[in-house]
Design an enzyme around this catalytic site. Structure first.
Site, short mmCIF file in Angstrom:
data_model
loop_
_atom_site.label_atom_id
_atom_site.label_comp_id
_atom_site.label_asym_id
_atom_site.label_seq_id
_atom_site.Cartn_x
_atom_site.Cartn_y
_atom_site.Cartn_z
N GLY A 45 -25.65 -20.21 -0.37
CA GLY A 45 -26.64 -19.15 -0.48
C GLY A 45 -27.83 -19.34 0.43
N ARG A 337 -7.69 -36.39 -5.26
CA ARG A 337 -8.35 -36.49 -6.56
C ARG A 337 -7.44 -36.16 -7.74
NH1 ARG A 337 -14.15 -33.77 -4.84
NH2 ARG A 337 -14.82 -35.61 -3.69
#
Lengths: 645, 208, 249
Positions: A45, A337
């Site tokens: 953003g 992961r």
């Protein structure tokens, strides 16, 4: 109905360059007349708002924190990937692309991922120019390290606080634009609704969190960069304030939510210590460069450790099971992961967990400390070790760390096309809030890369495709019936929470939701659990609207009310995740279905049936969401079973 | 603050050298000659005006700064006050400074006024008649209360310097891993030795 | 273990606050300080009372949201620790713990322990950046930066903007915060170009925001959870002196 991703034609490696050069532009004099709202000021953003401001648009940026600098991007530790090949180890844009596609278990869009790999190199240049103090070698050039799932060193880092340094870079770029007036910043404002006018996203309703006032903000386009929804699990590495509300309200207004079941469980977090636990702390994946993961082979050692009669260091070498090195010799401790997390779960489920609750494995640095000396290890991970010691009271230089997987990142998010535009024209989604680049599993150090790629180098161009069609549209008015309806809707919704006047706290509902999610839609999922989970969430949601207690009023600073609105949305999202996980009867990346495993017990994809993106439309009258599929095609890579052996 | 402060430190050295002549066992000859020189030399007179300006400037700036900082801090602050994060002297520079300022006033009214306008006995040094300030001081320092006041004031000056000396360098932007410990060490020594010697004079004169 | 808490309660900026006492708070030594407040809040909600408002987010010591003064010390008694990283094992059974908000005229209290630190944002907006637009950068490795210098810049850049320096300073000065940003950028070749105008603008803005003047007590350095050195303040003083002497204004 199929979804059109609007991927430009042509060979993979030329798509972006060609598209970028032929895209419609907005002339500078028109940019001045166009308003853009950016919600969320984390990496995606802040970088988007700053860049759009530099380009000359009128930007309004919103964040619910007291300052953009507090966005949760700040907590990213390990690093950011880029195909710079500074280490001369054979890295390239194609290799980063390939690793990301493979790491995502072939559930991401080829063209998006390739673009991401292409712009990754520009990000590093940009950040260095902003003054981001990346780690350097003695010669003064940039240093790199390795992350899980790859065999090259392409991760740039700033000690254990890469996210903070990158965010400060984006925040300073944003601050510069605020000072020039091209970006107007609204701190402590939370988006509570999206305003759609004639099918286009034209504004938001935001609550001023200090005064409680509901404000209307209109613009030609709205960008959501509001992060992920990991907090649906209550315990996660997300910040306490992280929430899905902005994205969820857009979803309610018609934007599709894609792949909600893809959640990343990070393998190296500090285990839960008690019932009061409010969040989990991540220990960077980079630790697996030098730390070895193991559990004791013998049950009696396990019991002795749990009862405090023995410590990890007392277990003789031959009685240790370095299970990652044993099961995945090619990648060892640096498997992706999802693989590492499931392996830890398997070890603990088999009764080898090393803390009181039996939910922890060792991450051991003893060997590397002996080899390299404590000082070298301190230079690499000093702040992480200090953080571990602060939380647990144990010194990891002396005793092995205890770790356990925890929810960390959500690959799913609002559906977007190649332009990062959702199915609602004028609504753009960037960063973790969209679903686009990581497929079913994200590789380490790729979140920062994606957030900044979207914000600096993708969205500012692609938004022009839409805005170039809007140059004849006058300033959007906020006194229309759509804004009125949306504002009233928010007011009623908030009042509904206050009017329940029950006797259970918002927090208690959030905890309960988290437990249901973890038990039924966590590291391993199955049909029965998901079906039950969905029913449980519905029941919990009903109870919430009957028995929650929210003190205070709407017209004041009221953190409990803020939390209530967020938890209400999570209670809906949780159900959608169950539905999505149920629909996807295959194992891929972070989504592991117990029904879909190979003979060796590894996750098994079902490419024929499930090579698509699930984009869900909001619940209909019957309370069921509608599925829209975007078929994924792979023209450049061959779909293989992921193997890290 | 820093520049005026450091200038005042150099003044202390000059003043001390003069004062130490009080300890010479010559019936005040050396001291009175020095005092005479200081009151009549044109250069010293000009410098002295500068010195008074410096003292005033230092005091006024300090006063304004304390006022500003009090406002910035927002009045009375914490229910629990701690001494764990900063030294007592550093927190109380305004208090110490005020004492020192009052001391300077009293001190000047006491001795300097006498030297300038007072009716002191005269003494003949090598054919020049000079005021016998030495005699006046000797009498004053037979009063334990006056001596006590001087000694306490010197402790206050020392405490003020204990923080002020090193602080001045920090304010001027001099902070160096290698040199700052040396400067700080010197400052601490300065703040003990100089006021210590000043205080020793009246004590010595009282006891002998 | 059990603690007695005295917590600053204040409805809003216009009302007067006071310390309220909470007796017999049940605490587990492995809890974080904020988790302890969570427990108190759950209890208050159960009694249909307003919970204690406090700012928090990441709870891992990096976002800088915590803004509490614990027994007179910002972020509590532990060195290099934010409130969220502070664990109850550092307190004694039966102890009384006084919790107050960060106090400074430039940080008005919003509610209870929540304060307005937007002055920091405005200081950064006055010049805490390198004026480079997206896309203007050259290759990242084209300017080598000596490792020691890069490390020093990084240490200054590790500031999390929490405001503990202001809260700790008897003068409520924001010199450590401002100097950390000034140093971070001025030490790097990329930021050196604008170093002079930056230091002038940021220092002037800091004064305008009403923060106090530095008298070098060093309390900021002691309480800074990221242990940022006051060397940065000296560096800024030096730069400011140089810039203002050379300035034509």
């Amino acid at each position: 109905m199929g979804l059109d991703a609007k991927v430009p034609p042509g060979p993979l490696e030329d798509k972006w360059t060609k598209y970028r050069s032929t895209m419609n532009l907005v002339a500078p004099n028109n940019k001045r007349r166009i308003d853009v709202i950016v919600v969320g000021t984390g990496l995606a953003g802040a970088s988007a708002a700053a860049t759009l401001g530099e380009l000359g648009y009128n930007v309004k940026a919103f964040c619910f924190h007291d300052s953009p600098r507090r966005a949760h991007s700040i907590a990213a530790q390990g690093g950011i990937n880029a195909a710079k090949n500074y280490q001369n180890d054979g890295d390239s844009v194609y290799r980063l692309f390939y690793d990301t596609i493979k790491g995502g278990d072939y559930r991401s869009r080829e063209a998006n991922v390739h673009r991401l790999a292409e712009v990754s190199v520009d990000i590093i240049d940009q950040c260095v120019a902003q003054g981001v103090p990346f780690a350097r070698e003695y010669g003064g050039l940039l240093a790199n390290r390795s992350f899980g799932g790859v065999q090259v060193s392409r991760t740039f880092y700033a000690s254990g606080q890469t996210g903070q340094q990158l965010l400060i870079g984006a925040y300073s770029a944003l601050s510069k634009q605020i000072a020039t007036g091209s970006v107007k910043m609204f701190n402590r404002h939370e988006m509570l609704d999206l305003v759609v006018v004639d099918g286009k996203a034209r504004g938001i309703i935001a609550r001023n969190l200090l005064t409680g006032k509901l404000e209307r903000h209109a613009a030609h386009a709205v960008v959501l960069a509001t992060g992920g929804y990991g907090n649906v699990f209550y315990l996660s590495t997300n910040a306490m304030g992280s929430n899905v509300t902005a994205a969820w309200q857009a979803h309610r207004r018609g934007a599709y939510f894609a792949n909600p079941c893809y959640t990343q469980i990070h393998p190296t977090c500090i285990p839960v210590s008690g019932h009061y636990q409010s969040k989990l702390t991540l220990m960077s994946e980079s630790l697996r460069n030098d730390g070895r993961v193991w559990v004791p082979k013998k049950k009696e050692d396990v019991m002795a450790i749990r009862e405090g009669r023995m410590t990890g260091g007392d277990v003789p070498e031959e009685d240790r099971d370095y299970y990652l090195e044993r099961r995945y010799p090619a990648f060892g401790n640096l498997v992706p992961r999802d693989v590492a997390s499931r392996a830890a779960k398997t070890a603990c489920d088999a009764g080898h967990g090393v803390n009181k609750a039996g939910l922890a494995v060792y991450l051991d640095f003893a060997e590397r400390i002996k080899e390299l000396g404590e000082d070298t290890i301190r230079a690499r991970y000093g702040n992480l070790f200090a953080m571990y010691e602060k939380i647990t009271g144990e010194n990891p230089y002396k005793t092995p760390m205890k770790i356990y997987p925890a929810v960390h990142y959500t690959m799913g998010g609002l559906w977007v096309d190649y332009n990062l535009e959702s199915n609602l024209p004028g609504l753009f989604v960037a960063g973790e809030a969209n679903f686009s680049d990581h497929g079913a599993n994200r590789l380490g150090a790729s979140a920062l890369m994606q957030g900044l790629a979207d914000g600096y180098f993708v969205l500012p161009y692609t938004i022009g495709q839409f805005l170039s069609t809007q140059i004849r549209v006058d300033k959007i008015k906020d006194d229309t019936k759509e804004f009125e309806e949306a504002e009233q809707n928010c007011r009623k919704r908030l009042q509904a929470f206050l009017d329940v006047k029950g006797d259970k706290s918002v927090e208690s509902y959030h905890r309960e939701l988290g437990l249901i999610m973890w038990d039924n839609c966590g590291m391993a999922r199955n049909e029965q659990g998901l079906t039950e989970g969905r029913a449980k969430i519905r029941a919990l949601r009903d109870d919430f609207y009957k028995n929650v207690f929210v003190p205070g009023t709407q017209e004041e600073f009221n953190p409990e009310l803020e939390k209530a609105a967020r938890v209400a949305d999570l209670l809906e999202l949780g159900e959608l995740m169950m539905v999505d996980a149920l629909d996807r009867a295959e194992s891929c990346g972070g989504h592991f279905r117990e029904e879909s495993v190979s003979e060796e017990g590894e996750a098994q994809r079902k490419d024929k049936e499930f090579t698509y993106v699930s984009a869900w439309e909001y619940f209909n009258q019957n309370g069921d969401p509608t599925l829209h599929k975007e078929e994924l095609t792979f023209d450049n890579v061959e779909l293989k079973t992921r193997s890290y052996k | 603050m820093s520049l005026t402060g450091l200038f005042l430190c150099t003044f202390l050295i000059v003043h001390l050298i003069g004062n130490l002549q009080l300890l010479i066992n010559d019936g005040g000859k050396a001291f009175n000659a020095y005092a005479h020189f200081m009151s009549n030399n044109l250069f010293i007179q000009v410098t002295a005006k500068g010195l008074y300006a410096m003292i005033l400037l230092h005091a006024i700036k300090g006063f304004l700064m304390a006022l500003n900082n009090r406002k910035a801090a927002g009045g009375s602050r914490y229910a629990v006050s701690t001494s764990k994060n900063a030294s007592w002297t550093s927190r109380n520079m305004a208090l110490l400074g005020s004492w020192v300022f009052i001391f300077i006033g009293v001190h000047m009214a006491h001795f300097w006024r006498q030297m300038k306008w007072g009716e002191l006995n005269m003494m003949n040094i090598d054919g020049v008649m000079v005021k016998n300030l030495y005699e006046y001081i000797s009498v004053a320092y037979e009063n334990p209360l006056i001596v006590a006041f001087y000694v306490i004031s010197m402790i206050m000056i020392g405490a003020h310097l204990w923080h002020g000396f090193g602080s001045a360098f920090q304010t001027l932007g001099i902070n160096h891993k290698k040199y700052t410990p040396i400067i700080d060490g010197f400052g601490k020594g300065f703040s003990v030795i100089i006021p210590g010697l000043f205080a020793a004079i009246p004590v010595w004169m009282l006891l002998t | 273990m059990k603690l007695t808490l005295k917590v600053w309660r204040q409805k809003n900026v216009n009302t007067k606050g006071s310390l309220e006492t909470y007796n017999n708070v049940d605490v587990d030594p492995d809890m974080s300080f904020l988790e302890m407040i969570d427990v108190v809040n759950e209890q208050l909600i159960a009694e249909k009372k307003e919970p204690i408002a406090f700012e928090h987010d990441c709870r891992e010591g990096i976002c800088g949201a915590c803004s509490m003064v614990i027994n007179g010390r910002p972020h509590g008694p532990q060195q290099g620790t934010t409130t969220c990283q502070l664990h109850m094992r550092h307190f004694k059974d039966g102890e009384t713990v006084v919790i107050e908000p960060f106090r400074s005229a430039s940080f008005p209290i919003i509610k209870d322990l929540v304060v307005d630190r937007s002055a920091f944002d405005r200081i950064i907006q006055s010049g805490g950046y390198v004026s480079v637009k997206t896309g203007q950068a050259q290759d990242a490795n084209s300017i080598p930066i000596e490792k020691g210098l890069a490390d020093t810049a990084f240490e200054a850049a590790s500031c999390i903007g929490c405001g503990a320096c202001v809260a700790a300073c008897p003068n409520a000065s924001a010199m450590l915060f401002t100097s950390a940003k000034v140093s971070h950028l001025a030490l790097l070749p990329q930021g050196e170009v604008e170093a002079e105008s930056r230091v002038m603008k940021m220092v002037d803005k800091m004064d305008e925001e009403g923060f106090g003047m530095c008298s070098n007590t060093g309390a900021c350095e002691v309480e800074c959870p990221k242990e940022i050195s006051i060397e940065n303040i000296a560096r800024m003083n030096r730069a400011y002196l140089k810039a203002s002497l050379g300035s034509e204004k």
